[in-house]
Write a protein that holds these residues in place. Structure first.
Motif, PDB file in Angstrom:
ATOM      1  N   TYR A   1      42.413  34.374  28.865  1.00 51.29           N
ATOM      2  CA  TYR A   1      41.730  35.510  28.240  1.00 51.29           C
ATOM      3  C   TYR A   1      42.098  36.859  28.862  1.00 51.29           C
ATOM      4  CZ  TYR A   1      38.796  31.887  26.212  1.00 51.29           C
ATOM      5  OH  TYR A   1      38.353  30.797  25.530  1.00 51.29           O
ATOM      6  N   GLY A   2      42.815  36.839  29.972  1.00 52.79           N
ATOM      7  CA  GLY A   2      43.191  38.107  30.580  1.00 52.79           C
ATOM      8  C   GLY A   2      42.007  38.857  31.165  1.00 52.79           C
TER       9      GLY A   2
ATOM     10  N   GLY B   1      40.759  45.845  32.507  1.00 53.09           N
ATOM     11  CA  GLY B   1      40.400  44.651  33.266  1.00 53.09           C
ATOM     12  C   GLY B   1      39.947  43.512  32.375  1.00 53.09           C
ATOM     13  N   SER B   2      39.901  43.755  31.077  1.00 50.95           N
ATOM     14  CA  SER B   2      39.489  42.717  30.127  1.00 50.95           C
ATOM     15  C   SER B   2      40.575  42.574  29.060  1.00 50.95           C
ATOM     16  CB  SER B   2      38.159  43.097  29.471  1.00 50.95           C
ATOM     17  OG  SER B   2      38.225  44.406  28.939  1.00 50.95           O
ATOM     18  N   GLN B   3      40.680  41.391  28.498  1.00 53.37           N
ATOM     19  CA  GLN B   3      41.700  41.101  27.467  1.00 53.37           C
ATOM     20  C   GLN B   3      43.076  41.635  27.892  1.00 53.37           C
ATOM     21  OE1 GLN B   3      40.351  42.396  23.584  1.00 53.37           O
ATOM     22  NE2 GLN B   3      38.633  40.984  23.619  1.00 53.37           N
ATOM     23  N   SER B   4      43.409  41.382  29.132  1.00 53.21           N
ATOM     24  CA  SER B   4      44.597  42.016  29.709  1.00 53.21           C
ATOM     25  C   SER B   4      45.904  41.596  29.039  1.00 53.21           C
ATOM     26  CB  SER B   4      44.684  41.688  31.202  1.00 53.21           C
ATOM     27  OG  SER B   4      43.580  42.229  31.877  1.00 53.21           O
ATOM     28  N   LEU B   5      45.903  40.482  28.339  1.00 49.23           N
ATOM     29  CA  LEU B   5      47.132  40.025  27.711  1.00 49.23           C
ATOM     30  C   LEU B   5      47.344  40.623  26.319  1.00 49.23           C
ATOM     31  CD1 LEU B   5      46.897  36.267  28.777  1.00 49.23           C
ATOM     32  CD2 LEU B   5      48.077  38.149  29.922  1.00 49.23           C
TER      33      LEU B   5
END
Lengths: 76, 379
Positions: A44-45, B229-233
């Motif tokens: 989820y990154g 810092g979230s959903q980094s991809l």
């Protein structure tokens, strides 16, 4: 521990992780803390999660009730 | 030195703010929400505590509806540039600061939007509401209203305008630059769609802190994109708050200071703060009138005025008045205060004005010393 008494709740962001922990802290029979899950990070990154011990199904219901954005729940 | 320039930024700050920022520098200086180590999570916890405190003070439904910005201007721009689309119409009051006028005017000059000014009748809520009703048209998407003039302290009829906005299904932005921490503002009671404020004025945080509170954040296009810092991809910004509107590392140091400022404000209570500062403003207003000052602000009254006064001394410009007072240790602002609309409305567009603005650390003794000095300047 029996099934349903340990869970990892992967959430969208650190904000939701801390919010979730604050909601669960003080709930009778539930222990919760913020952590980072390496597997979820790859997927989820973000990877911030709430580790839960105790009545996990009630804990997850509480998080949903308070609009914590949950990505996934792993029950041990 | 006696500081009467709290409308620009509050000073001094509470001791707790200094202590919190020292703590942040020495102990909680990691990047919140990026790393998994304990210090990062602890720093994030302090940032979250400030978010939660703001949500509680202003009646937001959830802490994640609180977005940290650089200042109030940044918060306002996030709304204008994130919400408004080609063909939209905006109504702004004739008391607005350049933080509102300039972005809206710029968008209008580019041909994206159109806007009209709402003439606030400071004596009649009914007249103001009628004028607003007449300005609203099918394309009207947004009403922008100051919670109180930064030059004259005048408070428009916020509740009445909010009611009209809700009835006519138009979004309302409240610019609480001068009011946050001074006037009680509760989103559960007043239907405000976007509440914008600085952290460094009435909330007693450091400069470099601002806040947007909104239940509609997901509607806003992003003005800036980057790491969260979230959903980094994903190459796309998250669709949830606060991450969607907080690209890049937040001002964790400033936010921890702001958190302590909020503790101070919440302990005193905005209603008590307002009463205390208004008493000082009233005493100053009467003293200035007795000394023959040109007062551009009506006598401050509870509910219709913020603790902000505009005046001039006969024979001196506002800038000259402030310069003379600065020589003997008083900090006031003179000139135009970045608010040409308000100056035009109040008849000070040619002259500007000296401004007295009060904070929690001002006292009646300080007001009396200022008045004595003004008597001396007038000879």
């Amino acid at each position: 521990m029996t099934s349903g008494q340990q869970a990892t709740v992967v959430v969208s962001s650190i904000t939701y992780a801390i919010k979730g922990q604050n909601i669960l802290t003080g709930q009778r029979g539930i222990t919760a803390w913020v952590d980072r899950d390496q597997e979820a990070y790859g997927q989820y990154g973000c990877g911030y999660c709430i580790r839960i011990r105790g009545d996990c199904r009630r804990a997850v219901a509480l998080l949903e009730e308070h609009r914590v954005k949950i990505k996934e729940v792993f029950y041990a | 030195m006696i500081y009467f320039d709290n409308a620009a930024t509050s000073f001094p700050k509470p001791q707790g703010v200094q202590a919190a920022m020292e703590d942040a520098l020495l102990c909680f200086g990691a990047n919140p929400g990026r790393s998994g180590h304990k210090l990062s999570v602890e720093t994030a916890r302090r940032v979250y505590a400030c978010r939660e405190s703001l949500a509680q003070l202003f009646g937001a439904q959830e802490p994640e509806q609180v977005v940290f910005t650089l200042n109030c201007t940044h918060a306002l721009n996030l709304v204008f540039k994130g919400l408004l689309k080609e063909g939209d119409h905006v109504i702004l009051s004739d008391l607005e600061h350049n933080a509102v006028l300039r972005p809206i005017h710029t968008m209008s000059q580019k041909g994206t939007i159109t806007y009209d000014l709402l003439e606030i009748d400071l004596d009649s809520e009914a007249v103001t509401v009628q004028r607003l009703e007449e300005l609203i048209r099918r394309e009207t998407k947004l009403i922008v209203l100051t919670a109180g003039s930064n030059v004259f302290g005048s408070i428009p009829p916020i509740d009445a305008i909010a009611r009209v906005a809700r009835e006519r299904e138009v979004y309302l932005v409240l610019d609480a630059a001068q009011a946050a921490g001074v006037l009680p503002i509760d989103l559960r009671e007043t239907p405000i769609d976007f509440l914008c404020m600085p952290g460094h004025k009435g909330l007693y945080g450091p400069t470099g802190t601002g806040v947007l509170i909104t239940p509609h954040g997901e509607l806003l296009d992003t003005m800036m994109e980057g790491g969260t810092g979230s959903q980094s991809l994903s190459p796309q910004m998250p669709d949830f708050l606060p991450d969607r509107l907080e690209a890049g590392t937040v001002n964790a140091l400033g936010i921890q200071g702001l958190g302590a400022g909020l503790d101070y404000v919440r302990a005193k209570g905005p209603a008590a703060i307002y009463r205390q500062q208004l008493e000082l403003a009233q005493a100053a207003w009467r003293g200035l009138r007795e000394r023959g000052a040109l007062l551009y602000t009506p006598e401050p009254a509870y509910g219709s005025s913020l603790p902000v006064l505009a005046f001039d001394l006969p024979g001196l410009s506002g800038e000259e008045t402030c310069a003379r007072l600065d020589e003997v240790g008083f900090c006031l602002r003179g000139g135009y205060h970045c608010a040409p609309l308000a100056h035009r409305k109040m008849g000070t567009l040619e002259t500007g004005a000296a401004r007295l603005s009060f904070g929690c650390y001002n006292t009646m003794d300080q007001v009396e010393r200022l008045l004595r000095e003004i008597s001396r300047i007038q000879g």
